[in-house]
Design a protein around this motif. Structure first.
Motif, short mmCIF file in Angstrom:
data_model
loop_
_atom_site.label_atom_id
_atom_site.label_comp_id
_atom_site.label_asym_id
_atom_site.label_seq_id
_atom_site.Cartn_x
_atom_site.Cartn_y
_atom_site.Cartn_z
N ALA A 83 0.84 -1.21 0.00
CA ALA A 83 0.00 0.00 0.00
C ALA A 83 0.87 1.26 0.00
N LYS A 84 1.99 1.20 0.72
CA LYS A 84 2.90 2.36 0.76
C LYS A 84 3.50 2.65 -0.61
N PHE A 85 3.82 1.59 -1.33
CA PHE A 85 4.39 1.76 -2.66
C PHE A 85 3.38 2.46 -3.58
N ILE A 86 2.16 1.97 -3.58
CA ILE A 86 1.12 2.55 -4.43
C ILE A 86 0.85 4.01 -4.03
N GLU A 87 0.84 4.23 -2.72
CA GLU A 87 0.60 5.59 -2.22
C GLU A 87 1.67 6.55 -2.76
N LYS A 88 2.92 6.12 -2.70
CA LYS A 88 4.03 6.96 -3.17
C LYS A 88 3.91 7.24 -4.67
N ILE A 89 3.67 6.20 -5.44
CA ILE A 89 3.55 6.36 -6.90
C ILE A 89 2.38 7.28 -7.24
N THR A 90 1.28 7.11 -6.51
CA THR A 90 0.09 7.91 -6.76
C THR A 90 0.29 9.37 -6.37
N SER A 91 1.16 9.61 -5.39
CA SER A 91 1.33 10.97 -4.88
C SER A 91 2.12 11.88 -5.82
N ILE A 92 2.76 11.29 -6.82
CA ILE A 92 3.53 12.11 -7.76
C ILE A 92 2.56 12.79 -8.73
N SER A 93 2.53 14.11 -8.67
CA SER A 93 1.53 14.83 -9.46
C SER A 93 2.03 15.19 -10.86
N GLN A 94 1.09 15.44 -11.73
CA GLN A 94 1.41 15.84 -13.10
C GLN A 94 2.22 17.14 -13.10
N GLU A 95 1.85 18.05 -12.19
CA GLU A 95 2.54 19.35 -12.13
C GLU A 95 4.01 19.15 -11.78
N GLU A 96 4.24 18.24 -10.81
CA GLU A 96 5.62 17.97 -10.41
C GLU A 96 6.44 17.44 -11.58
N VAL A 97 5.87 16.49 -12.29
CA VAL A 97 6.58 15.90 -13.42
C VAL A 97 6.81 16.97 -14.50
N ASP A 98 5.84 17.82 -14.66
CA ASP A 98 5.94 18.87 -15.68
C ASP A 98 7.03 19.89 -15.33
N GLU A 99 7.05 20.29 -14.08
CA GLU A 99 7.97 21.36 -13.68
C GLU A 99 9.38 20.88 -13.35
N LYS A 100 9.46 19.68 -12.74
CA LYS A 100 10.79 19.22 -12.30
C LYS A 100 11.06 17.80 -12.77
N GLN A 101 11.05 17.62 -14.07
CA GLN A 101 11.19 16.28 -14.65
C GLN A 101 12.39 15.48 -14.15
N LYS A 102 13.56 16.11 -14.24
CA LYS A 102 14.79 15.39 -13.86
C LYS A 102 14.75 15.00 -12.38
N LYS A 103 14.37 15.96 -11.57
CA LYS A 103 14.37 15.74 -10.12
C LYS A 103 13.38 14.63 -9.74
N VAL A 104 12.16 14.72 -10.25
CA VAL A 104 11.14 13.74 -9.93
C VAL A 104 11.54 12.35 -10.43
N SER A 105 12.06 12.29 -11.65
CA SER A 105 12.43 10.99 -12.21
C SER A 105 13.61 10.37 -11.47
N THR A 106 14.57 11.20 -11.11
CA THR A 106 15.73 10.69 -10.38
C THR A 106 15.31 10.16 -9.01
N GLU A 107 14.42 10.88 -8.36
CA GLU A 107 13.91 10.42 -7.06
C GLU A 107 13.11 9.12 -7.21
N LEU A 108 12.35 9.05 -8.29
CA LEU A 108 11.54 7.86 -8.53
C LEU A 108 12.42 6.64 -8.79
N ILE A 109 13.49 6.83 -9.52
CA ILE A 109 14.42 5.73 -9.78
C ILE A 109 15.04 5.25 -8.47
#
Ligand SMILES: [Fe+2]
Ligand SMILES: [Fe+2]
Length: 137
Positions: A83-109
């Motif tokens: 449930a924690k994994f899904i919660e984390k993945i779900t919490s990443i917003s479109q705005e975040e990905v749009d504004e800080k692509q590298k940062k969000v993706s690096t954190e996600l990796i």
């Protein structure tokens, strides 16, 4: 990074296949983020993110069903971690990905790598012998 090794096997064929697919999605994301150009990757990242969420839900459901069916003692602990994994993945917003692509993706990796290390290679590995002893391979 995200390269499957035989030692990651939980010795249950279907689950190994699903774990491999999760590795594959992590690897795809890594390839996108490693590209040394300034191309906007918003669509690709969002696509992988939703695929990762969809596939993780499917995989966790599959595992939890087997755990219930075979009376596995750490079922609740697994459910919470899933449930924690899904919660984390779900919490990443479109705005975040749009504004800080590298940062969000690096954190996600880093998050996925950490998940593999701490969940797949520790928590999931704990059911290996139990399932095998019940005749499940
Ligand atoms: Fe798993
Ligand atoms: Fe699990």
């Amino acid at each position: 990074m995200f390269k499957w090794k035989d030692e990651f096997s939980v010795n249950v064929e279907k689950i190994d296949e699903q774990h491999k697919e999760l590795f594959n999605l992590g690897s795809k994301l890594y390839t996108i983020v490693s590209a040394k150009d300034n191309v906007d990757r918003y669509d690709e990242i969002m696509e992988i993110l939703s695929e990762l969420r969809r596939y993780a839900i499917y995989h966790f459901g599959y595992e939890e069903e087997l755990m219930k069916q075979y009376g596995y003692e750490n079922y609740q602990k697994q459910k919470i971690e899933h449930a924690k994994f899904i919660e984390k993945i779900t919490s990443i917003s479109q705005e975040e990905v749009d504004e800080k692509q590298k940062k969000v993706s690096t954190e996600l990796i880093a998050f996925i790598a950490n998940w593999i290390e701490n969940h797949i290679l520790k928590s999931d590995m704990e059911y290996k012998e139990y399932f095998n002893s019940k005749g499940l391979y």
